[in-house]
Design an enzyme around this catalytic site. Structure first.
Site, short mmCIF file in Angstrom:
data_model
loop_
_atom_site.label_atom_id
_atom_site.label_comp_id
_atom_site.label_asym_id
_atom_site.label_seq_id
_atom_site.Cartn_x
_atom_site.Cartn_y
_atom_site.Cartn_z
N LYS A 203 13.91 8.48 -2.81
CA LYS A 203 12.89 7.56 -2.30
C LYS A 203 11.70 8.41 -1.89
CE LYS A 203 12.02 4.11 1.31
NZ LYS A 203 12.60 3.41 2.47
N LYS A 256 13.26 5.22 -6.40
CA LYS A 256 12.19 4.36 -5.91
C LYS A 256 10.95 5.19 -5.62
CE LYS A 256 11.24 1.37 -1.90
NZ LYS A 256 11.78 0.84 -0.64
#
Length: 330
Positions: A203, A256
């Site tokens: 992330k 992500k």
């Protein structure tokens, strides 16, 4: 003039033969999207009386608890059988206490889905503190710094409370070192050994998260998240994060944002047999939506191309705010 033929090239080989009609193109299509591979993110806000529009994410709404079952039913009717829940609490404090409250908004939301749908819908719950802390950071703050080890203890409490409420899969997104190991141990010790962990392994500290922070009221009160979310320039570091989460017991991994990280999706697909989820984030949604509202792009065409590219790069499943719209097209 006579064209010289070659057994391994043009004119014997004519790749356009497989593109001549729509039926032929459909027959030879390599990458296919399916509603069953899409995960719909849902924002549920405590105390809300009716659905509330989100300015930076047109057509996406914060939902009241009473409206959650209807939204899930609409998704299920379209073939979308998986959701990820984000809670917006009434009260926040420095420790994010409402995140692990047994009567917290996510816990109530899980219970609501279970009451109406049983096991017919896979319920994923985001494990983080940012929506629940007064300072907006993803962990516990000590002296204006994020205390990693105190944070993973808190995240473990959150995960156990969500599992107790009936969550199928907990998804730690705080990017704290050791969060997967801490959560796995806590779940097992509490009797939830069957609860899966789908970790936000890579992330990144991305500007594409901005609309989400608007939607979830989770903008940090001070500083930023770059000390724990990873730099998007570092692909080897991303692979180390993924490898670490796998070693700690993750059952699946999340990368992500999605579109800026197609290379990481491809690398991860080659490096691991674990299921890979890509999170097509709020900024990706907002960019397509804004351009389409200006008439600059065809929203459906761009959405389909982006999601297909994410799947082609290696994603087994996709968290996307376009889940409902894509399922309607499919």
């Amino acid at each position: 003039m006579t064209t010289k033929k070659s057994s391994d090239g043009f004119p014997d080989v004519r790749l356009r033969r497989l593109r001549r009609t729509q039926a032929i193109r459909d027959l030879f299509q390599e990458t296919r999207l399916s509603p069953s591979n899409l995960i719909a993110p849902l924002f549920v806000q405590e105390g809300l009386k009716k659905a509330q529009a989100i300015a930076s994410m047109p057509d996406i709404r914060r939902l009241p608890l009473a409206g959650l079952a209807k939204e899930v039913e609409e998704l299920s009717d379209l073939g979308i059988k998986s959701i990820i829940l984000f809670g917006l609490p009434k009260e926040k404090d420095g420790k994010g206490s409402s995140a692990f409250d047994e009567k917290g908004i996510v816990q109530k939301s899980v219970d609501e889905v279970r009451k109406h749908f049983g096991d017919k819908v896979a319920v994923i719950t985001d494990v983080c503190l940012c929506q629940y802390t007064s300072h907006g950071h993803c962990g516990i703050v000590s002296g204006n710094k994020i205390d990693n080890d105190k944070s993973i203890d808190a995240l473990a409490r959150v995960a156990v409370s969500q599992a107790r409420a009936g969550s199928d899969i907990v998804a730690p997104s705080a990017m704290m070192d050791g969060q997967v190991q801490s959560i796995r141990k806590a779940l097992d010790d509490a009797g939830f050994s069957e609860t899966a962990i789908m970790s936000y392994s890579s992330k990144q500290a991305s500007p594409l998260f901005a609309p989400f922070r608007d939607a979830a009221h989770s903008t940090p009160e001070f500083g930023d998240r770059r000390s724990y979310q990873m730099p998007y320039a570092n692909s080897r570091e991303a692979m180390r994060e993924i490898e670490q989460d796998i070693s700690e017991g993750a059952d699946a991994i999340i990368i992500k944002p999605a579109i800026p990280n197609l290379d990481l999706l491809y690398q991860a697909k080659k490096a691991t047999n674990l299921p890979i989820c890509a999170y097509s984030v709020s900024g990706e949604y907002a960019l397509i939506k804004a351009a389409s509202m200006e008439g600059w792009v065809d929203e459906n065409a761009v959405m389909t191309e982006f999601l297909t590219a994410i799947k082609r790069a290696g994603a087994d499943m996709i968290i996307t705010y376009q889940a409902k719209k894509m399922a309607e097209l499919l």
